[in-house]
Write a protein that holds these residues in place. Structure first.
Motif, PDB file in Angstrom:
ATOM      1  N   GLU A 173      15.104  13.931  33.580  1.00  0.00           N
ATOM      2  CA  GLU A 173      14.484  13.046  32.553  1.00  0.00           C
ATOM      3  C   GLU A 173      13.810  12.224  31.654  1.00  0.00           C
ATOM      4  O   GLU A 173      12.630  11.927  31.464  1.00  0.00           O
ATOM      5  CB  GLU A 173      14.788  14.598  31.350  1.00  0.00           C
ATOM      6  N   GLU A 174      14.756  11.530  32.501  1.00  0.00           N
ATOM      7  CA  GLU A 174      14.738  10.084  31.829  1.00  0.00           C
ATOM      8  C   GLU A 174      13.231   9.211  32.691  1.00  0.00           C
ATOM      9  O   GLU A 174      12.073   8.922  31.589  1.00  0.00           O
ATOM     10  CB  GLU A 174      15.462   9.068  32.229  1.00  0.00           C
ATOM     11  N   SER A 175      13.273   9.765  33.806  1.00  0.00           N
ATOM     12  CA  SER A 175      11.846   9.056  34.947  1.00  0.00           C
ATOM     13  C   SER A 175      10.795   9.783  34.232  1.00  0.00           C
ATOM     14  O   SER A 175       9.525   9.435  34.043  1.00  0.00           O
ATOM     15  CB  SER A 175      12.350   9.415  36.268  1.00  0.00           C
ATOM     16  N   ARG A 176      10.423  10.821  34.298  1.00  0.00           N
ATOM     17  CA  ARG A 176       9.611  12.261  33.406  1.00  0.00           C
ATOM     18  C   ARG A 176       8.819  11.409  31.956  1.00  0.00           C
ATOM     19  O   ARG A 176       7.963  11.153  32.317  1.00  0.00           O
ATOM     20  CB  ARG A 176      10.004  13.448  33.697  1.00  0.00           C
ATOM     21  N   ASN A 177       9.905  10.094  31.551  1.00  0.00           N
ATOM     22  CA  ASN A 177       9.798  10.392  29.452  1.00  0.00           C
ATOM     23  C   ASN A 177       8.899   9.296  30.027  1.00  0.00           C
ATOM     24  O   ASN A 177       8.012   8.737  29.613  1.00  0.00           O
ATOM     25  CB  ASN A 177      10.699  10.463  29.004  1.00  0.00           C
ATOM     26  N   ASN A 178       9.723   7.977  30.606  1.00  0.00           N
ATOM     27  CA  ASN A 178       8.537   6.990  31.231  1.00  0.00           C
ATOM     28  C   ASN A 178       7.916   6.985  31.807  1.00  0.00           C
ATOM     29  O   ASN A 178       6.527   6.071  31.414  1.00  0.00           O
ATOM     30  CB  ASN A 178       9.691   5.851  32.308  1.00  0.00           C
ATOM     31  N   PHE A 179       7.103   8.290  32.528  1.00  0.00           N
ATOM     32  CA  PHE A 179       5.611   8.113  33.831  1.00  0.00           C
ATOM     33  C   PHE A 179       4.904   8.644  31.988  1.00  0.00           C
ATOM     34  O   PHE A 179       3.679   8.391  32.156  1.00  0.00           O
ATOM     35  CB  PHE A 179       6.203   9.224  34.096  1.00  0.00           C
ATOM     36  N   LYS A 180       5.836   9.851  31.326  1.00  0.00           N
ATOM     37  CA  LYS A 180       4.557  10.368  30.284  1.00  0.00           C
ATOM     38  C   LYS A 180       4.192   8.646  29.243  1.00  0.00           C
ATOM     39  O   LYS A 180       2.869   8.865  28.877  1.00  0.00           O
ATOM     40  CB  LYS A 180       5.135  10.665  29.173  1.00  0.00           C
ATOM     41  N   GLN A 181       5.351   7.648  28.706  1.00  0.00           N
ATOM     42  CA  GLN A 181       4.951   6.411  28.456  1.00  0.00           C
ATOM     43  C   GLN A 181       3.944   5.999  28.502  1.00  0.00           C
ATOM     44  O   GLN A 181       2.965   5.394  28.090  1.00  0.00           O
ATOM     45  CB  GLN A 181       5.766   6.352  27.696  1.00  0.00           C
ATOM     46  N   GLU A 182       4.152   6.208  30.466  1.00  0.00           N
ATOM     47  CA  GLU A 182       3.085   4.625  30.682  1.00  0.00           C
ATOM     48  C   GLU A 182       1.688   5.513  30.984  1.00  0.00           C
ATOM     49  O   GLU A 182       1.009   4.884  30.372  1.00  0.00           O
ATOM     50  CB  GLU A 182       3.246   5.030  32.337  1.00  0.00           C
ATOM     51  N   ILE A 183       1.461   7.073  31.282  1.00  0.00           N
ATOM     52  CA  ILE A 183      -0.112   7.354  30.962  1.00  0.00           C
ATOM     53  C   ILE A 183      -0.135   7.728  29.618  1.00  0.00           C
ATOM     54  O   ILE A 183      -1.067   6.935  29.657  1.00  0.00           O
ATOM     55  CB  ILE A 183       0.014   8.466  31.416  1.00  0.00           C
ATOM     56  N   LYS A 184       0.434   7.586  28.601  1.00  0.00           N
ATOM     57  CA  LYS A 184      -0.144   6.926  27.197  1.00  0.00           C
ATOM     58  C   LYS A 184      -0.535   6.069  27.455  1.00  0.00           C
ATOM     59  O   LYS A 184      -1.040   6.097  26.268  1.00  0.00           O
ATOM     60  CB  LYS A 184       1.444   7.745  26.295  1.00  0.00           C
ATOM     61  N   GLU A 185       0.144   5.165  27.474  1.00  0.00           N
ATOM     62  CA  GLU A 185      -0.667   3.452  27.284  1.00  0.00           C
ATOM     63  C   GLU A 185      -1.132   3.197  27.690  1.00  0.00           C
ATOM     64  O   GLU A 185      -2.537   2.764  27.541  1.00  0.00           O
ATOM     65  CB  GLU A 185       0.291   2.659  26.887  1.00  0.00           C
ATOM     66  N   TYR A 186      -1.639   4.274  29.112  1.00  0.00           N
ATOM     67  CA  TYR A 186      -3.337   3.107  29.774  1.00  0.00           C
ATOM     68  C   TYR A 186      -4.212   4.408  29.440  1.00  0.00           C
ATOM     69  O   TYR A 186      -4.756   2.689  28.759  1.00  0.00           O
ATOM     70  CB  TYR A 186      -2.576   4.157  31.398  1.00  0.00           C
ATOM     71  N   LEU A 187      -3.783   5.392  29.026  1.00  0.00           N
ATOM     72  CA  LEU A 187      -4.697   6.052  28.379  1.00  0.00           C
ATOM     73  C   LEU A 187      -5.055   5.946  26.895  1.00  0.00           C
ATOM     74  O   LEU A 187      -6.585   6.227  26.178  1.00  0.00           O
ATOM     75  CB  LEU A 187      -4.435   8.011  27.801  1.00  0.00           C
ATOM     76  N   ALA A 188      -4.380   5.066  26.462  1.00  0.00           N
ATOM     77  CA  ALA A 188      -4.967   4.699  24.759  1.00  0.00           C
ATOM     78  C   ALA A 188      -5.691   2.773  24.703  1.00  0.00           C
ATOM     79  O   ALA A 188      -6.106   2.994  23.698  1.00  0.00           O
ATOM     80  CB  ALA A 188      -3.432   3.692  24.672  1.00  0.00           C
ATOM     81  N   LYS A 189      -6.072   2.950  25.919  1.00  0.00           N
ATOM     82  CA  LYS A 189      -6.418   1.070  25.877  1.00  0.00           C
ATOM     83  C   LYS A 189      -7.354   1.269  25.502  1.00  0.00           C
ATOM     84  O   LYS A 189      -8.482   2.393  26.522  1.00  0.00           O
ATOM     85  CB  LYS A 189      -6.053   0.527  27.569  1.00  0.00           C
TER      86      LYS A 189
END
Length: 189
Positions: A173-189
């Protein structure tokens, strides 16, 4: 901005599918025109058949879906690929997508010095992958995602400025959450 998502996972209950849905929602919220190529939902045949190979050398498409995919990629400003890594590489359906869609004269050409020149002119791209291995393991294998796909194939066809975001331990779960956060940051650019 026109963003095309190429999605290659067969199960709509997968973590990859939730990434697809989150990605679509984030892009739509930014007023992107979002087009999803769902290879499994489209029943895309990734196998090069004799009819495909008969016209391949002439740079022609036998598979109308492959031609449609090429046209959709050409109309894109941004492309995002979402897929699991199976046995250190692409799912077979995605490999077949590249084999059948990326044709000379359509997605790349050759200059007078026989250098390959990309024709897609996609200005921004991302690769979102999941697996049960980290990026360091790929290094021992020649890094097929970075070297063969991103630096090789994408560069050849004109898919530029590629960001690769990877979930190394999709079962945690921690890995999935970190991945989702990285994607969220990428898409916010």
């Amino acid at each position: 901005m026109k963003t095309t998502i190429v999605y290659a996972h067969p199960w709509d209950g997968s973590f990859n599918h939730s990434i697809l849905e989150d990605t679509k929602a984030a892009l739509i919220a930014k007023n992107h025109d979002v087009d999803v190529i769902d290879l499994h939902a489209d029943n895309f045949d990734p196998v090069m058949r004799p009819a495909d190979l008969r016209v391949f050398g002439r740079g022609e498409y036998h598979d109308e879906l492959a031609l449609d995919y090429k046209n959709r990629l050409q109309a894109s400003d941004e492309v995002i690929f979402i897929f699991p890594i199976w046995w250190y590489g692409l799912p077979a359906i995605l490999k077949g997508f590249f084999d059948k869609v990326m044709l000379k004269g359509h997605t790349y050409s050759e200059d007078e010095d026989h250098n390959l020149v990309g024709l897609l002119d996609v200005s921004k791209a991302a690769v979102f992958t999941t697996a049960n291995i980290n990026k360091e393991i790929f290094g021992y294998l020649g890094d097929p995602i970075q070297n063969a796909l991103i630096s090789g194939l994408f560069k050849t066809v004109g898919i530029n400025n590629v960001t690769w975001i990877h979930c190394p331990t999709v079962h945690l779960e921690e890995s999935r959450n970190n991945f989702k956060q990285e994607i969220k940051e990428y898409l916010a650019k």
